[in-house]
Design an enzyme around this catalytic site. Structure first.
Site, PDB file in Angstrom:
ATOM      1  N   MET A 243      69.365 120.220  42.287  1.00 16.20           N
ATOM      2  CA  MET A 243      69.781 118.941  42.854  1.00 16.20           C
ATOM      3  C   MET A 243      70.144 117.906  41.791  1.00 16.20           C
ATOM      4  O   MET A 243      70.953 117.008  42.040  1.00 16.20           O
ATOM      5  CB  MET A 243      68.681 118.404  43.756  1.00 16.20           C
ATOM      6  CG  MET A 243      68.284 119.351  44.893  1.00 16.20           C
ATOM      7  SD  MET A 243      69.589 119.542  46.125  1.00 16.20           S
ATOM      8  CE  MET A 243      69.169 118.180  47.213  1.00 16.20           C
ATOM      9  N   HIS A 244      69.544 118.015  40.608  1.00 16.20           N
ATOM     10  CA  HIS A 244      69.848 117.024  39.566  1.00 16.20           C
ATOM     11  C   HIS A 244      71.274 117.132  39.040  1.00 16.20           C
ATOM     12  O   HIS A 244      71.734 116.251  38.321  1.00 16.20           O
ATOM     13  CB  HIS A 244      68.841 117.111  38.409  1.00 16.20           C
ATOM     14  CG  HIS A 244      68.839 118.419  37.677  1.00 16.20           C
ATOM     15  ND1 HIS A 244      67.676 119.086  37.361  1.00 16.20           N
ATOM     16  CD2 HIS A 244      69.838 119.180  37.174  1.00 16.20           C
ATOM     17  CE1 HIS A 244      67.963 120.185  36.694  1.00 16.20           C
ATOM     18  NE2 HIS A 244      69.274 120.262  36.574  1.00 16.20           N
ATOM     19  N   ASP A 245      71.976 118.211  39.369  1.00 19.99           N
ATOM     20  CA  ASP A 245      73.352 118.393  38.887  1.00 19.99           C
ATOM     21  C   ASP A 245      74.375 117.577  39.676  1.00 19.99           C
ATOM     22  O   ASP A 245      75.510 117.406  39.207  1.00 19.99           O
ATOM     23  CB  ASP A 245      73.758 119.868  38.984  1.00 19.99           C
ATOM     24  CG  ASP A 245      73.096 120.742  37.937  1.00 19.99           C
ATOM     25  OD1 ASP A 245      72.650 120.196  36.908  1.00 19.99           O
ATOM     26  OD2 ASP A 245      73.001 121.964  38.151  1.00 19.99           O
ATOM     27  N   GLU A 272      61.797 120.310  40.914  1.00 18.36           N
ATOM     28  CA  GLU A 272      62.566 119.485  39.971  1.00 18.36           C
ATOM     29  C   GLU A 272      61.644 118.750  38.984  1.00 18.36           C
ATOM     30  O   GLU A 272      60.434 118.647  39.194  1.00 18.36           O
ATOM     31  CB  GLU A 272      63.367 118.420  40.749  1.00 18.36           C
ATOM     32  CG  GLU A 272      64.600 118.933  41.453  1.00 18.36           C
ATOM     33  CD  GLU A 272      65.783 119.138  40.509  1.00 18.36           C
ATOM     34  OE1 GLU A 272      65.668 118.803  39.318  1.00 18.36           O
ATOM     35  OE2 GLU A 272      66.814 119.632  40.978  1.00 18.36           O
ATOM     36  N   ARG A 299      71.890 113.251  38.266  1.00 16.36           N
ATOM     37  CA  ARG A 299      70.767 112.669  37.525  1.00 16.36           C
ATOM     38  C   ARG A 299      69.489 113.225  38.125  1.00 16.36           C
ATOM     39  O   ARG A 299      69.512 113.897  39.156  1.00 16.36           O
ATOM     40  CB  ARG A 299      70.772 111.148  37.607  1.00 16.36           C
ATOM     41  CG  ARG A 299      70.638 110.560  39.011  1.00 16.36           C
ATOM     42  CD  ARG A 299      70.615 109.047  38.981  1.00 16.36           C
ATOM     43  NE  ARG A 299      70.686 108.444  40.304  1.00 16.36           N
ATOM     44  CZ  ARG A 299      69.628 108.190  41.070  1.00 16.36           C
ATOM     45  NH1 ARG A 299      68.417 108.516  40.653  1.00 16.36           N
ATOM     46  NH2 ARG A 299      69.784 107.618  42.258  1.00 16.36           N
TER      47      ARG A 299
END
Length: 337
Positions: A243-245, A272, A299
């Site tokens: 998900m941070h991508d 995460e 982020r």
């Protein structure tokens, strides 16, 4: 007057990393593994370098805990021998190589990334994404790094998130399949599917065969961003270090597809490095978030942000479990009613 030492340590932090990366590249730790140690002269000969740089490098490595010295001989520290010797079960060297060869140059252009809001580890004008037209050798290093990072992280996730009631897990964007291998090892009744881009599927298959899990873990090609739906038939969906991508809008779209793919009572697990709700840390999550500036459009998010998105998608019973691992510091869990 303030003590300047903390600032000094921050400013020279790259010295320690480059000492580590150079020693790894020169196979210093491999030469020392399984031996009773070598002198500086012996190491200079093994590394094919002059005595002066050999002495300076091993002294630096000993000072930061990578080597131990006694009576003029150097050996690997226990930490180094477990994680930095190729061929060993917990080999972590791919991560060091990836940082050194891919991210170190990109972080050298961090000011540019801040000013332009564009990645610096790849060229957005010429590439569709960070894997497009990437050097095959460097891409192989990337996937080795991700496999080692994910393996160690998956063990902690498995120890803190109870999946004993699950029967079928869908790993969305599962990379090399490291999470699935570790989770299936811990839960004998669990079967898994890795949903990944077609070029990555061959990498997954090789890892599954090497681990002896090709009979319990399937590989399905696809794109979770562009495909209209995810493979059905699973009671748990895992989003590990994915998900941070992406942007919040893209993440919401991913969660909607996960919700649609799950049956009533199905669970979602988001693993995460979570930034705290105050957005003041912790350092690993905050700095990984800054790393996304040079790598992606995303982020690292907070648990509160994930809770908001999960509720908006329709999930219930949201909780956050904390743990300490290289690639994650917690997991956000939820259930489809």
């Amino acid at each position: 007057m303030q003590n300047i030492s903390p600032l000094m340590q921050l400013s020279i932090g790259f010295w320690s990393f480059k000492a580590l990366a150079t020693a790894y590249e020169l196979d210093l730790f491999s030469h020392l593994s399984g031996t009773d140690g070598h002198t500086v002269d012996g190491l200079a000969e093994l590394l094919g370098v002059d005595r002066r740089p050999a002495e300076l490098l091993v002294t630096a490595c000993a000072s930061i805990g990578l080597l131990e010295g006694k009576d003029g001989r150097y050996v690997n520290s226990a930490l180094t021998d477990e994680f930095l010797v190729p061929g060993k079960d917990n080999h972590f060297g791919g991560w060091v190589q990836m940082l050194d060869r891919r991210l170190y140059p990109a972080w050298g252009r961090l000011t540019e990334a801040v000013r332009t809001n564009r990645p610096t580890s790849w060229n957005p004008d010429e590439q569709a994404h960070l894997f497009d037209s990437e050097d095959p050798e460097l891409l192989a290093v990337f996937w080795e790094a991700m496999h080692s990072l994910s393996t160690l992280t998956a063990r902690e996730l498995a120890a803190h998130v109870d999946l004993s009631a699950a029967t079928a897990l869908l790993d969305v964007g599962g990379g090399s399949g490291a999470y699935d291998i570790e989770l299936c090892r811990r839960y004998p009744n669990l079967r898994a599917t890795v949903f990944e881009l077609p070029p990555v599927c061959d990498i997954v298959t090789k890892q599954l065969v090497a681990a002896g899990h090709e009979d319990r873990i399937a590989v399905t090609p696809g794109d979770f961003l562009t495909d209209s739906e995810l493979p059905p038939g699973h009671d748990v969906v895992l989003l590990s270090m994915i998900m941070h991508d992406w942007t919040p809008e893209q993440d919401l779209a991913i969660l909607r597809k996960c919700f649609a793919a799950l049956p009533s009572g199905g669970r979602i697990v988001i693993s995460e490095l979570l930034v705290n709700d105050e957005k003041t840390g912790p350092p690993a999550a905050a700095l990984m978030s800054l790393n996304m500036l040079v790598e992606t459009v995303g982020r690292n998010y907070t648990a509160a942000e994930y809770e908001q998105w999960l509720l908006a998608t329709g999930f219930v019973d949201i909780q956050t479990v904390s743990f300490d691992a290289p690639g994650a510091n917690g997991a956000v869990l939820a259930r489809k009613p």
